[in-house]
Design a protein around this motif. Sequence first.
Motif, mmCIF file in Angstrom:
data_model
loop_
_atom_site.group_PDB
_atom_site.id
_atom_site.type_symbol
_atom_site.label_atom_id
_atom_site.label_comp_id
_atom_site.label_asym_id
_atom_site.label_seq_id
_atom_site.Cartn_x
_atom_site.Cartn_y
_atom_site.Cartn_z
ATOM 1 N N HIS A 180 58.248 -9.527 52.259
ATOM 2 C CA HIS A 180 56.559 -9.720 51.771
ATOM 3 C C HIS A 180 56.311 -11.541 51.970
ATOM 4 O O HIS A 180 55.442 -11.805 52.272
ATOM 5 C CB HIS A 180 55.946 -8.915 50.464
ATOM 6 N N LEU A 203 59.290 -2.937 55.714
ATOM 7 C CA LEU A 203 58.974 -1.215 56.012
ATOM 8 C C LEU A 203 60.161 -0.960 56.237
ATOM 9 O O LEU A 203 60.797 0.634 55.662
ATOM 10 C CB LEU A 203 58.127 -1.476 56.821
ATOM 11 N N ASN A 208 57.284 2.966 52.388
ATOM 12 C CA ASN A 208 56.041 3.506 51.986
ATOM 13 C C ASN A 208 55.264 2.261 50.922
ATOM 14 O O ASN A 208 54.291 1.950 50.204
ATOM 15 C CB ASN A 208 56.202 4.701 50.735
ATOM 16 N N ASN A 209 56.070 1.019 51.090
ATOM 17 C CA ASN A 209 55.221 -0.540 50.320
ATOM 18 C C ASN A 209 53.653 -0.623 51.376
ATOM 19 O O ASN A 209 54.116 -1.033 52.328
ATOM 20 C CB ASN A 209 56.251 -1.213 50.900
ATOM 21 N N ALA A 210 53.017 -0.443 50.456
ATOM 22 C CA ALA A 210 51.623 -0.714 50.605
ATOM 23 C C ALA A 210 51.466 -2.449 50.890
ATOM 24 O O ALA A 210 50.446 -2.289 51.940
ATOM 25 C CB ALA A 210 50.472 -0.024 49.558
ATOM 26 N N SER A 211 52.010 -2.923 50.578
ATOM 27 C CA SER A 211 51.736 -3.997 50.874
ATOM 28 C C SER A 211 51.611 -4.778 52.011
ATOM 29 O O SER A 211 51.685 -5.874 52.487
ATOM 30 C CB SER A 211 52.418 -5.400 49.590
ATOM 31 N N LYS A 213 52.685 -3.176 54.369
ATOM 32 C CA LYS A 213 51.541 -1.860 55.537
ATOM 33 C C LYS A 213 50.575 -2.618 56.115
ATOM 34 O O LYS A 213 50.382 -3.354 56.949
ATOM 35 C CB LYS A 213 51.709 -0.752 55.082
ATOM 36 N N SER A 214 50.390 -3.351 54.782
ATOM 37 C CA SER A 214 49.036 -3.637 54.443
ATOM 38 C C SER A 214 48.552 -5.862 55.073
ATOM 39 O O SER A 214 48.682 -5.930 56.454
ATOM 40 C CB SER A 214 48.552 -4.687 53.835
ATOM 41 N N GLN A 217 49.817 -5.023 59.078
ATOM 42 C CA GLN A 217 48.415 -5.285 60.289
ATOM 43 C C GLN A 217 47.630 -6.030 60.295
ATOM 44 O O GLN A 217 46.786 -6.108 61.777
ATOM 45 C CB GLN A 217 47.353 -3.498 59.354
#
Length: 345
Positions: A180, A203, A208-211, A213-214, A217
Amino acid sequence: MSEKQQRLVYSIIEFLNQSIQDGTVKADDKESLEVAIQCIGEAFTVDPSDKEQSDRLSVKPATLQSIFDVFIKTRDKVGSGAQASSSSSPAASSSKPKAPSAEDKAQAEKHKQSGNAQMSSKRYDDAILAYDKAIALDPTNAVYYSNRAAAHSSKGDHLSAVGDAEKAIQVDPSFVKAYHRLGHAQYSLSDFQAAAKAFERGLKLDPNNASLKSGLQNAQARIVPDEDDDGPPPLVADDGLPASRDTGAGAGAGAGGFGGMADLLSGMGGGGGGMPDLASLMNNPQMMAMAQQLASSGGLANLMQNPAVADMMSRVQGGNMPSMEEIMADPSLRTLANQFGAGMQ
């Protein structure tokens, strides 16, 4: 001309205009530079005053100057690293870092906590110094490099953050937060493809790491595809022939046989009984489909044996364009027009 080239030219023009505005260029040279900017824009079809082009070609928040600075820093870092490597002895280069003692690890952890406190107070330089001390005592801990990367990014030094994040991954490839940090730094340097790859690597370890994924995107949304081609590939109909992108273009041609054909031709410059514009004919998907069908069916060879067609072609070469009435007066041409007019969908 590809969009990559235009983006580079736009950045150059933006840099030159900024140099005029901030007084970098002498007043005596301003007029000459403005002429040069105009010539460059015309040569590469780039107009900074065009809002649509500005939105599409701008690399903000990065600038040509900041991109160049990143390159210089990277080159200097790589050069100094290679020089240090070449000057070290083979024995020193092959030796691994000494494993830290329990006391070193405990002391390093204290420096890390001190660095975290400095980060909370937004004293980023002090935080970096604290993490430096932690790394010096325990270079095997990926967290220290990752935290230092965060400190560098917080003060805007994203290039150094990239280096520390990559070092953290090298030390511990399973440390998810480092990916990240790397993606964030690459994104801040406007290297969106590299940022997306960093987030994707993270990932794979933590789907499932939201940060992550965001971040992925956001990076993917900023990636501009390479537009070296002149546009999207042509649509293809069920019969394999090129199809018009305008779904209503073939309706009139298919409904009325000869009448639909005449409407198609007159709509491309053949109004008033004259011949249509040849360039328009060649660019029209329906006409190109008809030509391909005519060639594949053998009708083209038969058509060229028609004396009336041969006479018409010789007249065209001489600059004497026949009228639509003359063309449709020939029975074979009229039949051909009716057949193709009824076949267009």
